[in-house]
Design a protein around this motif. Structure first.
Motif, PDB file in Angstrom:
ATOM      1  N   UNK A 258       0.840  -1.195   0.000  1.00  0.00           N
ATOM      2  CA  UNK A 258       0.000   0.000   0.000  1.00  0.00           C
ATOM      3  C   UNK A 258       0.881   1.253   0.000  1.00  0.00           C
ATOM      4  N   UNK A 259       0.642   2.119  -0.977  1.00  0.00           N
ATOM      5  CA  UNK A 259       1.461   3.315  -1.142  1.00  0.00           C
ATOM      6  C   UNK A 259       0.550   4.544  -1.170  1.00  0.00           C
ATOM      7  N   UNK A 260       0.788   5.535  -0.313  1.00  0.00           N
ATOM      8  CA  UNK A 260      -0.053   6.733  -0.303  1.00  0.00           C
ATOM      9  C   UNK A 260       0.007   7.498  -1.621  1.00  0.00           C
ATOM     10  N   UNK A 261      -1.109   8.077  -2.004  1.00  0.00           N
ATOM     11  CA  UNK A 261      -1.157   8.958  -3.166  1.00  0.00           C
ATOM     12  C   UNK A 261      -0.732  10.352  -2.732  1.00  0.00           C
ATOM     13  N   UNK A 262       0.148  10.960  -3.495  1.00  0.00           N
ATOM     14  CA  UNK A 262       0.675  12.275  -3.123  1.00  0.00           C
ATOM     15  C   UNK A 262      -0.167  13.429  -3.652  1.00  0.00           C
ATOM     16  N   UNK A 263      -1.172  13.162  -4.457  1.00  0.00           N
ATOM     17  CA  UNK A 263      -1.978  14.232  -5.055  1.00  0.00           C
ATOM     18  C   UNK A 263      -2.873  14.916  -4.029  1.00  0.00           C
ATOM     19  N   UNK A 264      -3.316  16.129  -4.357  1.00  0.00           N
ATOM     20  CA  UNK A 264      -4.300  16.832  -3.540  1.00  0.00           C
ATOM     21  C   UNK A 264      -5.663  16.153  -3.699  1.00  0.00           C
ATOM     22  N   UNK A 265      -6.474  16.290  -2.688  1.00  0.00           N
ATOM     23  CA  UNK A 265      -7.846  15.786  -2.780  1.00  0.00           C
ATOM     24  C   UNK A 265      -7.975  14.292  -2.678  1.00  0.00           C
ATOM     25  N   UNK A 266      -7.088  13.658  -1.910  1.00  0.00           N
ATOM     26  CA  UNK A 266      -7.143  12.198  -1.793  1.00  0.00           C
ATOM     27  C   UNK A 266      -7.799  11.736  -0.487  1.00  0.00           C
ATOM     28  N   UNK A 267      -8.347  12.668   0.287  1.00  0.00           N
ATOM     29  CA  UNK A 267      -9.026  12.263   1.519  1.00  0.00           C
ATOM     30  C   UNK A 267     -10.386  11.662   1.194  1.00  0.00           C
ATOM     31  N   UNK A 268     -10.762  10.666   1.974  1.00  0.00           N
ATOM     32  CA  UNK A 268     -12.038   9.970   1.770  1.00  0.00           C
ATOM     33  C   UNK A 268     -12.749   9.902   3.117  1.00  0.00           C
ATOM     34  N   UNK A 269     -13.739  10.762   3.338  1.00  0.00           N
ATOM     35  CA  UNK A 269     -14.421  10.754   4.639  1.00  0.00           C
ATOM     36  C   UNK A 269     -15.370   9.578   4.795  1.00  0.00           C
ATOM     37  N   UNK A 270     -15.509   9.120   6.029  1.00  0.00           N
ATOM     38  CA  UNK A 270     -16.570   8.181   6.377  1.00  0.00           C
ATOM     39  C   UNK A 270     -17.588   8.957   7.200  1.00  0.00           C
ATOM     40  N   UNK A 271     -18.852   8.793   6.882  1.00  0.00           N
ATOM     41  CA  UNK A 271     -19.906   9.556   7.552  1.00  0.00           C
ATOM     42  C   UNK A 271     -20.948   8.624   8.144  1.00  0.00           C
ATOM     43  N   UNK A 272     -21.630   9.127   9.149  1.00  0.00           N
ATOM     44  CA  UNK A 272     -22.805   8.435   9.676  1.00  0.00           C
ATOM     45  C   UNK A 272     -24.031   9.207   9.209  1.00  0.00           C
ATOM     46  N   UNK A 273     -25.004   8.492   8.662  1.00  0.00           N
ATOM     47  CA  UNK A 273     -26.212   9.109   8.119  1.00  0.00           C
ATOM     48  C   UNK A 273     -27.436   8.592   8.862  1.00  0.00           C
ATOM     49  N   UNK A 274     -28.436   9.461   9.011  1.00  0.00           N
ATOM     50  CA  UNK A 274     -29.700   9.045   9.626  1.00  0.00           C
ATOM     51  C   UNK A 274     -30.802  10.005   9.180  1.00  0.00           C
ATOM     52  N   UNK A 275     -32.062   9.571   9.179  1.00  0.00           N
ATOM     53  CA  UNK A 275     -33.158  10.421   8.702  1.00  0.00           C
ATOM     54  C   UNK A 275     -33.347  11.656   9.578  1.00  0.00           C
ATOM     55  N   UNK A 276     -33.510  12.802   8.953  1.00  0.00           N
ATOM     56  CA  UNK A 276     -33.667  14.032   9.714  1.00  0.00           C
ATOM     57  C   UNK A 276     -34.990  14.085  10.473  1.00  0.00           C
ATOM     58  N   UNK A 277     -35.975  13.319  10.025  1.00  0.00           N
ATOM     59  CA  UNK A 277     -37.285  13.340  10.685  1.00  0.00           C
ATOM     60  C   UNK A 277     -37.486  12.170  11.631  1.00  0.00           C
ATOM     61  N   UNK A 278     -36.405  11.494  12.033  1.00  0.00           N
ATOM     62  CA  UNK A 278     -36.557  10.347  12.916  1.00  0.00           C
ATOM     63  C   UNK A 278     -37.127  10.753  14.269  1.00  0.00           C
ATOM     64  N   UNK A 279     -38.005   9.930  14.785  1.00  0.00           N
ATOM     65  CA  UNK A 279     -38.554  10.135  16.131  1.00  0.00           C
ATOM     66  C   UNK A 279     -38.028   9.071  17.089  1.00  0.00           C
ATOM     67  N   UNK A 280     -37.126   8.246  16.590  1.00  0.00           N
ATOM     68  CA  UNK A 280     -36.556   7.165  17.388  1.00  0.00           C
ATOM     69  C   UNK A 280     -35.410   7.712  18.233  1.00  0.00           C
ATOM     70  N   UNK A 281     -35.638   7.807  19.535  1.00  0.00           N
ATOM     71  CA  UNK A 281     -34.614   8.360  20.427  1.00  0.00           C
ATOM     72  C   UNK A 281     -33.360   7.493  20.455  1.00  0.00           C
ATOM     73  N   UNK A 282     -33.501   6.199  20.187  1.00  0.00           N
ATOM     74  CA  UNK A 282     -32.344   5.311  20.185  1.00  0.00           C
ATOM     75  C   UNK A 282     -31.376   5.708  19.077  1.00  0.00           C
ATOM     76  N   UNK A 283     -31.906   6.119  17.934  1.00  0.00           N
ATOM     77  CA  UNK A 283     -31.064   6.557  16.812  1.00  0.00           C
ATOM     78  C   UNK A 283     -30.188   7.724  17.251  1.00  0.00           C
ATOM     79  N   UNK A 284     -30.797   8.681  17.903  1.00  0.00           N
ATOM     80  CA  UNK A 284     -30.055   9.870  18.329  1.00  0.00           C
ATOM     81  C   UNK A 284     -28.986   9.510  19.365  1.00  0.00           C
ATOM     82  N   UNK A 285     -29.316   8.571  20.253  1.00  0.00           N
ATOM     83  CA  UNK A 285     -28.337   8.149  21.263  1.00  0.00           C
ATOM     84  C   UNK A 285     -27.151   7.446  20.594  1.00  0.00           C
ATOM     85  N   UNK A 286     -27.423   6.622  19.574  1.00  0.00           N
ATOM     86  CA  UNK A 286     -26.342   5.912  18.882  1.00  0.00           C
ATOM     87  C   UNK A 286     -25.457   6.894  18.128  1.00  0.00           C
ATOM     88  N   UNK A 287     -26.056   7.871  17.480  1.00  0.00           N
ATOM     89  CA  UNK A 287     -25.275   8.881  16.764  1.00  0.00           C
ATOM     90  C   UNK A 287     -24.430   9.682  17.754  1.00  0.00           C
TER      91      UNK A 287
END
Length: 302
Positions: A258-287
């Motif tokens: 494995x060899x790093x890429x030296x170019x700009x813009x090589x970051x890859x974010x990982x995100x957590x997604x959830x519905x904005x209208x959720x009413x499930x309090x457990x979802x919010x606690x997990x996030x």
């Protein structure tokens, strides 16, 4: 049946005296008589027989008295569970996760959550980014861990960044680039390129292609496997070289470097997604727990 009336009945039946029951309930005797009369009318049965000296419980009243504790216990259980659900202390959530990017931390994160909320049931589903979008649309998952998604796909979802990964070049161990500290996109122009299928990870695929476009180059894509483990297998078999997030080093990588890429813009974010209208309090606690442990997740994923 109103439980208030039932409590009045239980007090009179237990004490066998209206006056004593009124005192115990901090009310007046006529109020108790009226509530019990209403209860008897509602049930269509005589519960108590009262004379000047004593109160006698009828067979119907004896049965109701025996069942009253069950009703009060059920009431308390319902009240307790409603409060727990509202606070996110009980319930269930369905979590989708991108395997190659989440294997390193998802188990630890879930373990910590269940230690804090032992009454919450968690279901885990290994899904690609595109599969998670579909799962959200079909209400099949409540939370998803995946790569950054487009603004069009994000409609109705809230996204929080968990950590940033880096793109690396994956080469066979006998490749001429295997000993390099870093490489640039321009050095890969004549290589056979292996990328994860665009259908499985559209955002990641497009990001890598854009790196070539910035240099006004066209990559020679010779394979688009369906998962990252197959990509690594093809690299180790000398089918070509791969470009992927560094997190795939957590998979079976025999024969790969494995060899790093030296170019700009090589970051890859990982995100957590959830519905904005959720009413499930457990979802919010997990996030909330996920955000709280971002440093730990980064350490486990590095």
């Amino acid at each position: 049946m109103e439980l208030k009336k039932l409590r009045y009945f239980v007090s009179v039946a237990t004490l066998q005296n209206f006056t004593a029951a009124a005192k115990a309930l901090n009310t007046v005797q006529p109020a108790i008589s009226r509530q019990i009369a209403d209860l008897e009318a509602e049930l269509g049965a005589k519960l108590l027989i009262r004379n000047t000296r004593e109160v006698t419980i009828t067979p119907a009243g004896q049965y109701l008295l025996a069942q009253a504790d069950r009703m009060f216990a059920l009431e308390q259980e319902i009240l307790t569970r409603v409060k727990q659900i509202d606070k996110g202390e009980i319930g269930q959530i369905r979590v989708g996760y991108l395997g190659s990017a989440s294997f390193s931390f998802i188990g630890e994160l879930v373990k910590r959550f269940t230690q804090q909320f032992p009454n919450v049931k968690i279901q885990l589903f290994e899904l690609t980014s595109q599969e998670q979008i579909t799962a959200f649309e079909n209400d099949d998952i409540d939370i998803g861990f995946s790569r950054k998604i487009s603004s069009k796909q994000q409609r109705g979802l809230i996204s929080e960044q968990v950590f940033e990964d880096k793109l690396v070049v994956v080469v066979p161990e006998n490749h001429q680039l295997s000993q390099r500290q870093s490489v640039t996109i321009t050095e890969l122009v004549n290589e056979n390129i292996i990328l994860l299928s665009r259908l499985k990870a559209m955002g990641l695929f497009n990001k890598i292609i854009d790196l070539f476009r910035v240099e006004q180059l066209a990559p020679q894509i010779t394979s688009q496997p369906q998962n990252m483990q197959t990509l690594l297998t093809e690299v180790s078999a000398n089918f070509g070289i791969g470009i992927a997030p560094a997190c795939i080093r957590r998979l079976y990588t025999y024969g790969c470097c494995f060899i790093p890429l030296a170019n700009e813009g090589t970051t890859v974010p990982l995100e957590v997604h959830y519905p904005e209208n959720t009413t499930n309090a457990v979802v919010k606690e997990f996030v909330n727990l996920t955000i709280k442990h971002k440093t730990l997740i980064k350490q486990l994923s590095s």
